[in-house]
Design a protein around this motif. Structure first.
Motif, PDB file in Angstrom:
ATOM      1  N   ARG A   6      17.085 -81.192 124.703  1.00 32.90           N
ATOM      2  CA  ARG A   6      16.561 -79.841 124.936  1.00 32.90           C
ATOM      3  C   ARG A   6      17.571 -78.965 125.669  1.00 32.90           C
ATOM      4  O   ARG A   6      17.585 -77.742 125.500  1.00 32.90           O
TER       5      ARG A   6
ATOM      6  N   LEU B  50      19.296 -77.649 122.647  1.00 28.51           N
ATOM      7  CA  LEU B  50      18.440 -76.899 121.733  1.00 28.51           C
ATOM      8  C   LEU B  50      17.917 -75.606 122.340  1.00 28.51           C
ATOM      9  O   LEU B  50      17.682 -74.626 121.636  1.00 28.51           O
TER      10      LEU B  50
ATOM     11  N   GLU C 113      10.505 -83.435 118.143  1.00 27.56           N
ATOM     12  CA  GLU C 113       9.253 -84.108 117.790  1.00 27.56           C
ATOM     13  C   GLU C 113       9.442 -85.125 116.671  1.00 27.56           C
ATOM     14  O   GLU C 113       8.683 -86.095 116.559  1.00 27.56           O
ATOM     15  N   ARG C 114      10.436 -84.966 115.859  1.00 26.16           N
ATOM     16  CA  ARG C 114      10.691 -85.868 114.742  1.00 26.16           C
ATOM     17  C   ARG C 114      11.684 -86.973 115.090  1.00 26.16           C
ATOM     18  O   ARG C 114      11.550 -88.118 114.639  1.00 26.16           O
ATOM     19  N   ASP C 115      12.712 -86.662 115.891  1.00 22.91           N
ATOM     20  CA  ASP C 115      13.870 -87.534 116.030  1.00 22.91           C
ATOM     21  C   ASP C 115      14.015 -88.214 117.387  1.00 22.91           C
ATOM     22  O   ASP C 115      14.879 -89.079 117.550  1.00 22.91           O
TER      23      ASP C 115
ATOM     24  N   CYS D 227      22.779 -83.121 116.157  1.00 20.12           N
ATOM     25  CA  CYS D 227      22.411 -83.365 114.761  1.00 20.12           C
ATOM     26  C   CYS D 227      22.245 -84.852 114.488  1.00 20.12           C
ATOM     27  O   CYS D 227      22.906 -85.689 115.115  1.00 20.12           O
TER      28      CYS D 227
ATOM     29  N   ARG E 187      15.321 -82.263 115.535  1.00 20.07           N
ATOM     30  CA  ARG E 187      14.028 -81.748 115.947  1.00 20.07           C
ATOM     31  C   ARG E 187      13.426 -82.797 116.868  1.00 20.07           C
ATOM     32  O   ARG E 187      13.233 -83.952 116.463  1.00 20.07           O
TER      33      ARG E 187
ATOM     34  N   PRO F 184      16.945 -78.988 106.294  1.00 13.70           N
ATOM     35  CA  PRO F 184      16.391 -77.699 106.694  1.00 13.70           C
ATOM     36  C   PRO F 184      16.322 -76.749 105.517  1.00 13.70           C
ATOM     37  O   PRO F 184      17.131 -76.845 104.589  1.00 13.70           O
TER      38      PRO F 184
END
Length: 281
Positions: A152, A155, A119-121, A164, A117, A83
């Motif tokens: 979510r 998050l 969308e990435r993970d 993480c 994230r 990040p």
């Protein structure tokens, strides 16, 4: 609610639950036992931060006692995992900006906690959750939507739990949840203190388990917590008592076996890493 059992890959242990040899030790404290020094006596008064959170949200809090297990799956390095360090932490950050803690050099390589994230993970974490050895404990097997809802929930919550990826030498190889144990449902089951910080861990790949990685990374993450959270005096974990390899990994990482705790889904070993004993354990 996923169970709370860590599989850390200590020694030659597996993620399969084993009978905990230490469970019957007379040295194990019960959370209901009185202690002459009063150090761990039960105090059911809600922390001031939790009272403030409840007042702000109008809710009674989330009954989240997250689990942690070792999983499997081939890991592939992903891009842009670090990040931006120029982003200031939120004013009300309950965990002191986990994403800004940065990398640390360990005995097994350079390691960093990188906030998830979706969308990435999501695909990677969902694959780990669908390994049968993981699914038996986390109960998050199924389509990606199942894992997505779990992620979510943290998050988009109030920040008391941060999911993480654990990135070792540039490769994501583990999943972590760093959470405020004193603001979690877990606090109803042990004598919590303000700013107690909890750790959940899942080792992603079979090749990364059973060779001591879990112990090294647990020590590194506990040190990160204590280095970056000045108000935190203890790092907490609650692996299943039957998971002897997991308990052994925590002990090797400088945690002490403080008590047996009855949680809704298991009997757990309360593991504590004390700031005051950091230099000697």
């Amino acid at each position: 609610m996923p169970p709370n059992d860590v599989s850390t890959g200590a020694g030659t242990g597996s993620v399969t639950e084993a009978a905990a040899e230490t469970a019957t030790s007379p040295a194990v404290e019960s959370v209901t036992a009185d202690r002459s020094d009063g150090q761990d006596t039960l105090d059911l008064r809600l922390p001031d931060e939790l009272i403030a959170l409840l007042a702000a949200t109008g809710e009674e809090g989330e009954d989240r006692v997250h689990g942690e297990r070792g999983g499997t799956g081939t890991t592939t390095p992903t891009r842009d995992l670090t990040p931006p360090l120029t982003v200031a932490p939120p004013v009300d950050d309950l965990l002191d900006n986990v994403g800004g803690w940065g990398p640390v050099t360990t005995a097994v390589g350079v390691f960093q906690l990188v906030p998830v994230r979706v969308e990435r993970d999501l695909a990677l974490i969902s694959r780990w959750m669908n390994d049968p050895a993981v699914a038996a404990f986390w109960e998050l097997a199924g389509p990606e939507a199942v894992t997505e809802a779990h992620l979510r929930g943290q998050l988009e919550g109030d920040g008391r739990s941060v999911p993480c990826l654990g990135v070792l030498e540039g490769t994501p190889m583990s999943y972590w949840e760093i959470y405020r144990a004193d603001l979690d449902a877990l606090a109803r089951h042990y004598p919590a203190r303000p700013h107690d910080t909890g750790v959940h861990l899942l080792i992603g790949g079979v090749a990364d388990r059973g060779r001591g990685l879990g112990t090294s990374l647990l020590r590194a993450v506990a040190d990160l917590v204590l280095d970056h959270r000045a108000a935190c005096a203890r790092v907490i974990a609650e692996p299943d008592l039957r998971n002897t390899p997991s308990v052994s990994a925590f002990l090797s990482a400088g945690f002490r076996f403080a008590a047996e705790v009855d949680l809704p889904d298991k009997r757990a070993a309360l593991m504590v890493r004390d700031r005051a004993l950091r230099a000697v354990l």
